[in-house]
Design a protein around this motif. Structure first.
Motif, mmCIF file in Angstrom:
data_model
loop_
_atom_site.group_PDB
_atom_site.id
_atom_site.type_symbol
_atom_site.label_atom_id
_atom_site.label_comp_id
_atom_site.label_asym_id
_atom_site.label_seq_id
_atom_site.Cartn_x
_atom_site.Cartn_y
_atom_site.Cartn_z
ATOM 1 N N VAL A 74 0.852 -1.192 0.000
ATOM 2 C CA VAL A 74 0.000 0.000 0.000
ATOM 3 C C VAL A 74 0.885 1.239 0.000
ATOM 4 C CG1 VAL A 74 -2.064 -0.984 1.059
ATOM 5 C CG2 VAL A 74 -0.239 -0.144 2.523
ATOM 6 N N LEU A 75 0.626 2.143 -0.951
ATOM 7 C CA LEU A 75 1.342 3.404 -1.034
ATOM 8 C C LEU A 75 0.396 4.473 -1.538
ATOM 9 C CD1 LEU A 75 4.839 2.602 -2.653
ATOM 10 C CD2 LEU A 75 4.391 3.337 -0.298
ATOM 11 N N ASP A 76 0.390 5.597 -0.849
ATOM 12 C CA ASP A 76 -0.354 6.763 -1.317
ATOM 13 C C ASP A 76 0.600 7.587 -2.175
ATOM 14 O OD1 ASP A 76 -1.738 9.080 -1.761
ATOM 15 O OD2 ASP A 76 -2.213 9.474 0.344
ATOM 16 N N LEU A 77 0.450 7.499 -3.500
ATOM 17 C CA LEU A 77 1.383 8.169 -4.395
ATOM 18 C C LEU A 77 1.177 9.672 -4.430
ATOM 19 C CD1 LEU A 77 1.600 5.670 -7.387
ATOM 20 C CD2 LEU A 77 2.866 5.715 -5.247
ATOM 21 N N THR A 78 0.120 10.175 -3.793
ATOM 22 C CA THR A 78 -0.075 11.624 -3.691
ATOM 23 C C THR A 78 0.628 12.191 -2.470
ATOM 24 O OG1 THR A 78 -2.126 11.485 -2.378
ATOM 25 C CG2 THR A 78 -2.334 11.375 -4.783
ATOM 26 N N ASN A 79 1.107 11.316 -1.607
ATOM 27 C CA ASN A 79 1.834 11.723 -0.408
ATOM 28 C C ASN A 79 3.327 11.784 -0.741
ATOM 29 O OD1 ASN A 79 3.544 10.577 2.027
ATOM 30 N ND2 ASN A 79 1.772 11.595 2.948
ATOM 31 N N GLU A 84 8.063 9.117 -2.772
ATOM 32 C CA GLU A 84 9.496 8.857 -2.633
ATOM 33 C C GLU A 84 9.771 7.357 -2.534
ATOM 34 O OE1 GLU A 84 12.657 9.424 0.969
ATOM 35 O OE2 GLU A 84 11.480 11.209 0.415
ATOM 36 N N THR A 85 8.938 6.652 -1.786
ATOM 37 C CA THR A 85 9.108 5.201 -1.641
ATOM 38 C C THR A 85 8.847 4.493 -2.969
ATOM 39 O OG1 THR A 85 8.415 5.355 0.668
ATOM 40 C CG2 THR A 85 8.340 3.170 -0.357
ATOM 41 N N PHE A 86 7.825 4.952 -3.675
ATOM 42 C CA PHE A 86 7.523 4.382 -4.988
ATOM 43 C C PHE A 86 8.715 4.549 -5.924
ATOM 44 C CE2 PHE A 86 5.928 5.375 -9.328
ATOM 45 C CZ PHE A 86 5.440 4.122 -9.673
ATOM 46 N N LYS A 107 -0.828 12.546 -15.301
ATOM 47 C CA LYS A 107 -1.147 13.242 -14.054
ATOM 48 C C LYS A 107 -0.445 12.602 -12.863
ATOM 49 C CE LYS A 107 -5.715 14.712 -15.699
ATOM 50 N NZ LYS A 107 -7.195 14.583 -15.521
ATOM 51 N N MET A 108 -0.281 11.277 -12.905
ATOM 52 C CA MET A 108 0.368 10.569 -11.802
ATOM 53 C C MET A 108 1.886 10.526 -11.937
ATOM 54 S SD MET A 108 -2.131 7.304 -11.075
ATOM 55 C CE MET A 108 -1.066 6.750 -9.738
ATOM 56 N N ARG A 109 2.369 11.009 -13.078
ATOM 57 C CA ARG A 109 3.806 11.012 -13.364
ATOM 58 C C ARG A 109 4.387 9.588 -13.316
ATOM 59 N NH1 ARG A 109 6.544 13.709 -9.321
ATOM 60 N NH2 ARG A 109 4.727 13.618 -7.957
ATOM 61 N N ILE A 110 3.758 8.712 -14.097
ATOM 62 C CA ILE A 110 4.263 7.337 -14.168
ATOM 63 C C ILE A 110 4.565 6.937 -15.622
ATOM 64 C CG2 ILE A 110 3.228 6.531 -12.010
ATOM 65 C CD1 ILE A 110 0.950 5.315 -13.640
ATOM 66 N N ARG A 111 4.854 7.938 -16.471
ATOM 67 C CA ARG A 111 5.317 7.646 -17.823
ATOM 68 C C ARG A 111 6.847 7.561 -17.832
ATOM 69 N NH1 ARG A 111 3.161 12.786 -20.647
ATOM 70 N NH2 ARG A 111 4.253 13.520 -18.779
ATOM 71 N N ARG A 394 5.093 5.456 7.972
ATOM 72 C CA ARG A 394 3.700 5.271 8.366
ATOM 73 C C ARG A 394 3.141 6.552 8.972
ATOM 74 N NH1 ARG A 394 0.749 0.828 9.361
ATOM 75 N NH2 ARG A 394 2.567 -0.527 9.411
ATOM 76 N N ARG A 395 3.883 7.141 9.857
ATOM 77 C CA ARG A 395 3.411 8.356 10.517
ATOM 78 C C ARG A 395 3.302 9.525 9.538
ATOM 79 N NH1 ARG A 395 6.632 6.008 14.549
ATOM 80 N NH2 ARG A 395 8.515 7.120 13.873
ATOM 81 N N ALA A 396 4.131 9.505 8.492
ATOM 82 C CA ALA A 396 4.084 10.582 7.490
ATOM 83 C C ALA A 396 2.963 10.405 6.492
ATOM 84 C CB ALA A 396 5.423 10.641 6.748
ATOM 85 N N GLY A 397 2.263 9.267 6.533
ATOM 86 C CA GLY A 397 1.127 9.041 5.638
ATOM 87 C C GLY A 397 1.468 8.345 4.340
ATOM 88 N N ALA A 398 2.667 7.748 4.227
ATOM 89 C CA ALA A 398 3.047 7.052 2.993
ATOM 90 C C ALA A 398 2.119 5.885 2.699
ATOM 91 C CB ALA A 398 4.482 6.554 3.095
ATOM 92 N N PHE A 399 1.558 5.306 3.757
ATOM 93 C CA PHE A 399 0.704 4.115 3.592
ATOM 94 C C PHE A 399 -0.773 4.420 3.830
ATOM 95 C CE2 PHE A 399 4.697 2.563 5.831
ATOM 96 C CZ PHE A 399 5.406 2.396 4.652
ATOM 97 N N GLY A 400 -1.102 5.700 3.877
ATOM 98 C CA GLY A 400 -2.480 6.078 4.108
ATOM 99 C C GLY A 400 -2.531 7.332 4.960
ATOM 100 N N ALA A 401 -3.659 7.552 5.604
ATOM 101 C CA ALA A 401 -3.846 8.746 6.425
ATOM 102 C C ALA A 401 -2.736 8.883 7.447
ATOM 103 C CB ALA A 401 -5.203 8.693 7.122
#
Length: 405
Positions: A74-79, A84-86, A107-111, A394-401
């Motif tokens: 699980v990764l929030d790519l908007t965070n 960075e982890t992605f 828009k997601m910058r995955i090209r 986790r605390r920074a929200g990389a994996f969700g809220a």
């Protein structure tokens, strides 16, 4: 066994969801590729996890069918920390694979242009409804729409009935396979040349491309395909469904020898010499009379009586099975087309195997992953992320809220 599978040295980051994308990558996973699903925690991960009727708490039999042998992060790519982890995972992977609307990869910058500075050999494969270019690129596209738009429905069903969709999501499934082939080809080139690329694959292109000879006939001779009686082939006679005394069979005389064998088995060898039916062209020209004679004869016996007679004669023939009957066919077992996985909620899950074969088939399959099941393990194994750093992410929200420290 897994280290000997053909694609065991591939790592694919799959920003995928629902059917078409996961269908393409499940074949690669079955062949040994490490397919890491990047799932968005904001929406409960892959929407297929919640597809009824057999769905509960993020598990579904629909999801199981498309995601065996994969792992989930699980990764929030908007965070920022999620992104960075992605990108760190991109640096150690072969491909980023997505099935999103055509304008979303930009828009997601995955090209490729978005990621080549991280990994010049990365392959970015986008499977979308209409592609990343063209007037429809920003439109959502689903199998139903594509079967209509690409002309498939116009040639499916009875002539006096409505346009009809295939009973299966054939554009989705075909698109997934086209995307997998495109991605594997691009990875091969990237390994050879040291430079990755984009793969702009669309369901629309797939559906139009599969018009094949019907398109060629129309583009060159103005031929317009139409729906045919009992699913008859547009040019080969007889090649269609026929009612028997109790059900239906398919007979296909693609060659002259099959026609001659058929009429012999029916006890009417003189039909082969009849000038109306003696050649493929004659049968095409006199299709209604030919088919009527066959229908009258085939209605005299049951499917169970006709099958052994026609099979022994060497006539291409098959019963029209229900899905349960098809799964119970002895040949389904003979070909190893049902595999099992073990699941804590569903128990032993039976599902159809991948038809893609390269060497000995995989002898053991893993169930589809739980949402984020492998996040910590993959980050540790691939990126060296320790427990303290994982907690910070986790605390920074990389994996969700974001969580409180």
């Amino acid at each position: 066994m897994s280290d000997r599978l053909p694609l065991a040295d591939l790592r694919i980051l799959a920003v995928e969801q629902y059917g078409a994308g996961p269908f393409g990558s499940v074949h690669l996973a079955d062949l040994g590729a490490e397919v890491i699903k990047i799932e968005d925690p904001r929406f409960g991960g892959d929407v297929g996890r919640h597809t009824p009727p057999y769905a509960e708490d993020g598990d579904s039999l629909f999801f199981e069918a498309f995601n065996r042998n994969k792992r989930s992060v699980v990764l929030d790519l908007t965070n920022p920390k999620g992104r960075e982890t992605f990108e760190k995972l991109v640096a150690v992977s072969d491909a980023v694979y997505s099935n999103l609307r055509g304008d979303v990869p930009a828009k997601m910058r995955i090209r490729y242009d978005d990621l080549k500075h991280i990994n010049p050999r990365i392959v970015c494969c986008s499977l979308s409804g209409y592609g990343m270019t063209g007037s429809r690129s920003a439109q959502p596209g689903y199998d139903y729409m594509l079967q209509g738009l690409a002309g498939w429905m116009s040639v499916t069903g009875e002539p006096d009935g409505p346009p009809t969709k295939s009973g299966l999501s054939m554009v989705d499934y075909s698109g997934g396979i086209v995307a997998a082939l495109s991605m594997i080809s691009a990875i091969h080139a990237a390994r050879r040349d040291g430079v990755g690329m984009d793969c702009d694959v669309s369901l629309y292109d797939t559906a139009i491309g599969m018009l094949t000879y019907l398109a060629t006939w129309h583009l060159n001779e103005g031929f317009e395909p139409v729906r045919t009686h009992h699913s008859a082939h547009p040019s080969l006679v007889p090649f269609q469904n026929f009612p028997t005394a109790d059900s239906w069979i398919v007979i296909g005389c693609a060659k002259q020898k099959f026609w001659e064998r058929l009429v012999e088995a029916l006890g009417s060898p003189e039909w082969a010499a009849d000038e109306r039916f003696a050649t493929p062209a004659a049968r095409y020209a006199n299709s209604p009379e030919c088919v009527k004679l066959l229908e009258l004869e085939l209605a005299r016996k049951t499917t169970g009586e006709w099958l052994p007679l026609l099979e022994k004669a060497g006539v291409p023939v098959a019963p029209i099975n229900t899905v349960p009957q098809a799964l119970a066919e002895p040949h389904t077992h003979d070909r190893g087309m049902v595999v099992t996985t073990e699941h804590p909620r569903f128990g032993t899950v039976l599902q159809v195997a991948s038809p893609v074969r390269a060497g000995a088939p995989r002898d053991e399959h893993r169930r589809a992953p739980f949402l984020g099941e492998h996040t910590e393990t993959i980050l540790h194994d691939l990126l060296g992320t320790g427990a303290d750093e994982f907690g910070e992410l986790r605390r920074a929200g990389a994996f969700g809220a974001k969580e409180n420290a």
